[in-house]
Write a protein that holds these residues in place. Structure first.
Motif, PDB file in Angstrom:
ATOM      1  N   THR A 239       1.079  -0.821   0.058  1.00 43.08           N
ATOM      2  CA  THR A 239      -0.198   0.144  -0.047  1.00 43.08           C
ATOM      3  C   THR A 239       0.876   1.487   0.030  1.00 43.08           C
ATOM      4  N   GLY A 242       1.483   3.100  -3.439  1.00 39.55           N
ATOM      5  CA  GLY A 242       0.982   3.808  -3.910  1.00 39.55           C
ATOM      6  C   GLY A 242       1.024   5.701  -3.700  1.00 39.55           C
ATOM      7  N   MET A 246       2.684   8.523  -6.572  1.00 38.80           N
ATOM      8  CA  MET A 246       1.604   9.697  -6.155  1.00 38.80           C
ATOM      9  C   MET A 246       2.986  10.776  -6.787  1.00 38.80           C
ATOM     10  N   PHE A 663      -5.098   9.061 -10.672  1.00 38.56           N
ATOM     11  CA  PHE A 663      -5.624   7.617  -9.354  1.00 38.56           C
ATOM     12  C   PHE A 663      -6.177   7.036  -9.170  1.00 38.56           C
ATOM     13  N   SER A 666      -7.453   3.822 -10.063  1.00 40.69           N
ATOM     14  CA  SER A 666      -6.717   2.491 -10.125  1.00 40.69           C
ATOM     15  C   SER A 666      -7.565   2.154  -9.759  1.00 40.69           C
ATOM     16  N   ASN A 671      -5.169   4.039  -3.169  1.00 43.48           N
ATOM     17  CA  ASN A 671      -5.040   4.701  -4.331  1.00 43.48           C
ATOM     18  C   ASN A 671      -5.864   6.012  -4.927  1.00 43.48           C
ATOM     19  N   GLY A 675      -5.594  10.068  -3.936  1.00 41.34           N
ATOM     20  CA  GLY A 675      -5.142  10.638  -5.217  1.00 41.34           C
ATOM     21  C   GLY A 675      -6.582  11.761  -5.699  1.00 41.34           C
TER      22      GLY A 675
END
Length: 746
Positions: A239, A242, A246, A663, A666, A671, A675
């Motif tokens: 995790t 992510g 970004m 994102f 996703s 995410n 995002g």
């Protein structure tokens, strides 16, 4: 510092092939290590030092077979029929037969019609068949690693479900192989595509637009490779990657954009190109260093929370920013040297020249004059927008729902047939010590749990020991495991109260020489909330305090850092409000299934957005201070700052917003929400706070905005962020005609 960076940029420009070769060599070594070691990211969630964390540790130690079993995917296939499952026996039997043919299935004999299983084994009936006989569960276990689930396996399962769904029988699946995720790349590709378009508009030339893009790809690639290699000697959660992607892409491109834009300005002033690269690195590069340092401080400080996943996110993000800064200071000058006079060609004729012209009023210049002429209306309107956006934050609910959209239907059916608590079981561990008997304590715990409210089927609550006899593991056991299913949903207050009531049995259990702990996702969520609540104030104090000190050194002012910090509070509250509207209230229909805000998002957002906010503060306001120090009045310096910095800051913000917003494509809930929240936060902070409110307040303060008390001025180091010591290095003192970039070379 500016002098050191000047020589670094000049060296990288002149020794371009050596620098580029060094970057390529490091990438090659890292790729070789990854291929050779084949490292894996972790996918578990732990809370060391908490009651839930202790319970999970004891489960792993005392019930290793169960823990190993939990590392295998166990997919729950849910069958539902309004006219009763017994009317679809042939259809369900065929489904079960095809499920046994999936790859790597273990214990295929257990994949049977739940109606038949309930009839054959009445003790299991309540676990596989609803009371009304309309909903049943089929468990498919596979000999795979939960950390490396093949997407093809998920597609094969979904194909089987599609083939047997219909004629009144509904079929869905959750958990297990359904957690396989498409690695995708669509979000990154879209973000990079938008960034490329924005840079074409910013530079009006193709090659110049490619340079920041190359830096972003190289920087993020190196960061990901470093993280993968690091998994060989430390735990890095999947995790956490992510936010690395970004933030890494966004800051790499932003910092490169800032350096390349300043290089263009310096090339226009004449002199040797290598000196221009040195001046760009010494001026804009200094701002990049301090902007990056602020982000690093903000994300590294996440470790004070004490949650491994959030610490890993922060450390990974800090690594990404550090690599982005290093790439801006060395790789960018080297690429500029490699492209030489072609760096700003071919020119795109229908895109206006991006270089600031002292004799021409740009849109940014005109906007800057409007700000300094009447600052109060801009301040009032800007803050009013943020206050209005922040209002929905009053209803913000926190949770840790990591369920993907394609699992929602199955989970709703499970809740309907077996109660809402079936998805939030509590794992109670009773431990008597290595030399003790756990039976007396376990019996007391079971008796106490049966008497609590909100327990699903309390009569079926039993304990399982870790004794040596697999057929009868309770005699001789020193640890017992009790699985408790609540009646209420995992995130409900009733389930929370049940968990605390079980923990309150501790005195009774301790009276017979044992200890009791409660684990499971619901318990983890409760302990997570407590840790976050306790850590929030210390975290904000650490981040804001350290960043405030850095900003005092950067701007040599108390007012500018104070204004920037207060403005950040408005922008982050507005972000919480809009994120709540979209993800919890379902505003605009951007997501199909509403859900609570991820419980770690507020504190993580505070760290990341504060760092990014100071980025734009540095990029825009340092140019204003630079012009002020070189003789312009306070208001004229603000206008000049807009002339030279507004287009770059606007382009950088649009790029960062695009990268973050992409994102949302996703499949990962984490995410998507990260995002969206980061994109909204950057929009509010860059365009309302940094571009409007902060310059407006500074214009009202006038000259006193740029000063320090005399006693403090003596204590603060002069970092020369404006690059005064390198401003004219390599530039002839005689008047020269500006160099027209992209058409000729000196």
């Amino acid at each position: 510092m500016s002098s050191v960076l000047y020589y670094l940029g000049r060296f990288s420009f002149r020794h371009k092939w050596w620098v580029l070769g060094s970057w390529a060599a490091v990438l090659a070594v890292l790729i070789g290590l990854v291929v050779g070691l084949n490292p894996k990211f972790a996918d578990d969630f732990e809370l060391p030092g908490t009651d839930a964390g202790i319970a999970m540790d004891q489960m792993r130690e005392k019930f290793p077979a169960l823990s190993e079993q939990q590392r295998k995917p166990h997919t729950t296939v849910v069958v539902s029929a309004q006219d009763g499952l017994d009317k679809h026996t042939e259809q369900i039997t065929a489904l079960a037969a095809d499920l046994t043919k999936l790859d790597d299935v273990i214990e295929p004999e257990k994949i049977v019609d739940p109606v038949a299983l309930a009839a054959a084994e009445p003790a299991l009936a309540s676990q596989v068949l609803s009371d009304d006989g309309k909903i049943g569960l089929i468990t498919v276990s596979q000999d795979l690693d939960l950390l490396d689930l093949p997407l093809d396996g998920k597609k094969a399962l979904l194909q089987v479900l599609d083939e047997h769904r219909g004629d009144g029988l509904d079929i869905a699946a959750t958990s297990g192989i359904m957690q396989a995720r498409d690695q995708g790349g669509a979000a990154e590709a879209l973000g990079l595509g938008v960034a490329f378009v924005v840079m074409i508009v910013a530079f009006g030339a193709l090659i110049a637009a490619f340079i920041p893009l190359i830096t972003g790809i190289v920087g993020v690639g190196m960061t990901m490779l470093l993280l993968m290699v690091s998994t060989e000697f430390m735990t890095v959660n999947q995790t956490a990657t992510g936010i690395v992607l970004m933030l890494g892409i966004a800051v790499s491109i932003d910092y490169a954009l800032f350096i390349v834009s300043r290089y263009r300005t310096e090339r226009g002033r004449g002199g040797d190109p290598a000196d221009a690269a040195g001046r760009a690195t010494g001026t804009a590069g200094t701002a990049v260093v301090f902007a990056g340092l602020t982000v690093i401080v903000a994300v590294v400080a996440l470790m004070v929370i004490g949650i491994p996943l959030i610490t890993q996110m922060g450390m990974g993000a800090a690594l990404a920013v550090a690599v982005a800064v290093l790439a801006s200071l060395t790789l960018i000058p080297a690429l500029l040297g490699a492209f030489g006079r072609f760096a700003f060609s071919p020119r795109i004729p229908w895109i206006r020249h991006a270089e600031a012209d002292e004799n021409h009023d740009t849109l940014g210049t005109r906007f800057g004059r409007m700000i300094v002429a009447k600052p109060i209306p801009f301040i009032v309107v800007g803050l009013a927008i943020l206050v209005a956006a922040a209002i929905p934050a009053r209803g913000m609910a926190l949770g840790l729902d990591m369920t993907a959209d394609d699992e929602i239907a199955a989970q709703e059916l499970v809740a309907e047939g077996f109660g809402e608590g079936i998805n939030g079981q509590l794992f109670v561990v009773v431990h008597a010590g290595d030399d003790g008997e756990v039976a007396p304590a376990a019996d007391r715990a079971v008796a106490g749990i049966k008497g609590l409210d909100d327990v699903y089927q309390p009569q079926s609550v039993v304990w399982m020991g870790n004794g040596d006899d697999p057929a009868n593991p309770n005699p001789g056991a020193d640890t017992a495991l009790i699985v408790v299913t609540p009646n209420s949903a995992p995130s409900s207050s009733q389930t929370h109260d049940l968990m605390e009531s079980i923990r309150a049995l501790s005195p009774q259990v301790e009276a017979v020489g044992a200890e009791i702990h409660v684990g499971g996702q619901t318990a983890i969520m409760s302990d997570l909330s407590v840790k976050l609540d306790k850590a929030l104030i210390p975290y904000i104090a650490v981040v804001v305090g350290l960043a405030f000190l850095i900003m005092i050194g950067v701007f040599r002012s108390l007012w500018v850092p104070l204004i920037g910090t207060l403005g950040f509070v408005f922008s982050v509250l507005a972000t919480f409000g809009i994120t709540t509207l979209v993800f919890t209230d379902g505003w605009l229909g951007l997501i199909s299934n509403t859900q609570p805000i991820l419980s770690f998002l507020p504190i993580f957002l505070v760290g990341v957005v504060f760092g990014l906010a100071m980025d734009y503060q540095v990029f825009l306001v340092t140019r204003m201070r630079e012009e002020f120090l070189h003789g312009l009045s306070a208001k004229d310096a603000i206008v000049a700052g807009y002339r030279h910095g507004s287009r770059v800051v606007t382009s950088a913000a649009v790029i960062m917003i695009s990268v973050f917003a992409a994102f949302m494509l996703s499949p990962e809930t984490t995410n998507k929400m990260l995002g969206f929240a980061l994109a909204v936060a950057v929009f509010f902070d860059a365009f309302i706070i940094r571009m409007i409110v902060v310059p407006a307040v500074i214009s009202m303060l006038g000259d006193k905005a740029w000063g320090l008390p005399r006693w403090l001025d003596k204590l603060v180091l002069n970092f020369d962020v404006e690059g005064s010591s390198v401003r004219n290095r390599g530039v002839s003192t005689t008047a020269e005609e500006p160099v027209e970039l992209g058409t000729s070379a000196p």
